[in-house]
Design a protein around this motif. Sequence first.
Motif, short mmCIF file in Angstrom:
data_model
loop_
_atom_site.label_atom_id
_atom_site.label_comp_id
_atom_site.label_asym_id
_atom_site.label_seq_id
_atom_site.Cartn_x
_atom_site.Cartn_y
_atom_site.Cartn_z
N HIS A 145 -40.89 -30.14 -79.72
CA HIS A 145 -40.01 -31.61 -80.13
C HIS A 145 -39.41 -32.19 -80.27
CE1 HIS A 145 -44.05 -30.05 -82.30
NE2 HIS A 145 -43.38 -29.36 -83.00
N LEU A 146 -38.93 -33.07 -79.92
CA LEU A 146 -38.14 -33.91 -79.97
C LEU A 146 -36.13 -34.06 -80.66
CD1 LEU A 146 -35.98 -36.14 -78.00
CD2 LEU A 146 -37.54 -37.42 -78.91
N ILE A 182 -42.26 -44.33 -76.11
CA ILE A 182 -42.56 -44.94 -77.95
C ILE A 182 -43.43 -43.65 -78.06
CG2 ILE A 182 -42.84 -46.98 -79.16
CD1 ILE A 182 -41.70 -48.64 -77.19
N ARG A 183 -42.76 -43.15 -79.43
CA ARG A 183 -43.58 -42.58 -80.13
C ARG A 183 -43.57 -43.84 -81.96
NH1 ARG A 183 -45.05 -41.70 -76.37
NH2 ARG A 183 -46.12 -40.22 -74.96
N ASP A 184 -45.12 -42.57 -82.32
CA ASP A 184 -44.37 -43.49 -84.04
C ASP A 184 -44.71 -41.95 -84.74
OD1 ASP A 184 -45.75 -43.74 -86.15
OD2 ASP A 184 -47.48 -44.86 -86.24
N ALA A 223 -34.76 -43.16 -76.01
CA ALA A 223 -33.79 -42.72 -76.45
C ALA A 223 -32.91 -43.74 -77.48
CB ALA A 223 -33.39 -44.40 -75.25
N GLU A 224 -34.16 -44.41 -78.06
CA GLU A 224 -33.43 -44.48 -79.75
C GLU A 224 -33.67 -43.66 -80.44
OE1 GLU A 224 -35.17 -49.32 -80.77
OE2 GLU A 224 -36.77 -47.24 -79.93
#
Length: 343
Positions: free
Chosen positions: A189-190, A220-222, A260-261
């Motif tokens: 997981h990131l 982009i992920r939630d 990136a965020e």
Amino acid sequence: MTVMVTGGAGFIGGHVVLALLDRGEVPLVLDDLSTGSRSAVPAGVPFHVGDVGDMKLTSRLVREYGVEAILHFAGKIVVPESILDPLGYYLANTLKTHALLNVAVQTGVKHFVLSSTAAVYGDPRSIPVTETADTLPLSPYGRSKLMTEQMLADVDAAYGLRHVALRYFNVVGADPDRRHGQSTPQATHLFKVALEAALGRRSHLDIYGSSYPTPDGTCIRDYIHVSDLARAHLAVLDHLRSGGASRIFNCGYGRGYSVAEVVEAVKAVTGTDFEVRRAPPRPGDPAEIVADSNELLKLGWEPELNDLRTMVDDAWQWERKLAVSRTTEQIDPGISPSIPIVA
């Protein structure tokens, strides 16, 4: 009445066990410890090491403990791994759930909650994604979960086993009271990987894909905090207990963050810098997926931790606690590595 939690020694299942205990429920944990940890199960909670596909074992446990509901988390969850080992994923996520459902029907279990995934949607045509969106999974992982959802619907139609399938988006964070968090070795997981890089446990962080059709080129992920997700399980269990119909619910916040965020948030919260490398995109990764969770909100579920820095900080504090535990174990080899050190 007892609630059986399969995979209750793992990351999400372990947080749901805590949520059940916090409101006076009686959980029973069944876990094969392939990725979970015995130390994740609180003292006093009945715990059995075993396979959810073992019908003799699960049938005995359901009858012995008077199980009213099954919350099913046990399974495999790594998308790239599922592409390399599809048969392993269909076995773990679909066939073993088939065996568990057989036992649920035969023993008269009343309610069943499935740990499903947003991967069933594949690369969605519109954002945010509603529960009625097309299901076109891109990986054996997503297909294994979609098959299980369909199997549940058929079981309900034939035998009346009322159920909820919760389609998780990206689950992160850790218990705010530091009782539990992501402890799986070699987790992909990131958040986990980025925080291990911040601690110096990894030499760098790979970002898979930088030319997606998103503002900064990364996926982009939630992201949803695991403790909010645990409370979602209580909400749907209450829904079923009050006579609610079988349903599918998305579990997310309706707000997406790019890879990136997230990396920048990890650096800001931890006050560290670490090397970030660009890597090729991985098969099975959609560019963007964000939940429409309005149906879950209608049940009375209220997110409490839906802030990126809060999610990062809770996960960071857990990683620091793990680091202290590892350091102590190295100093005193007499301490069992399965026993967390209280920070």
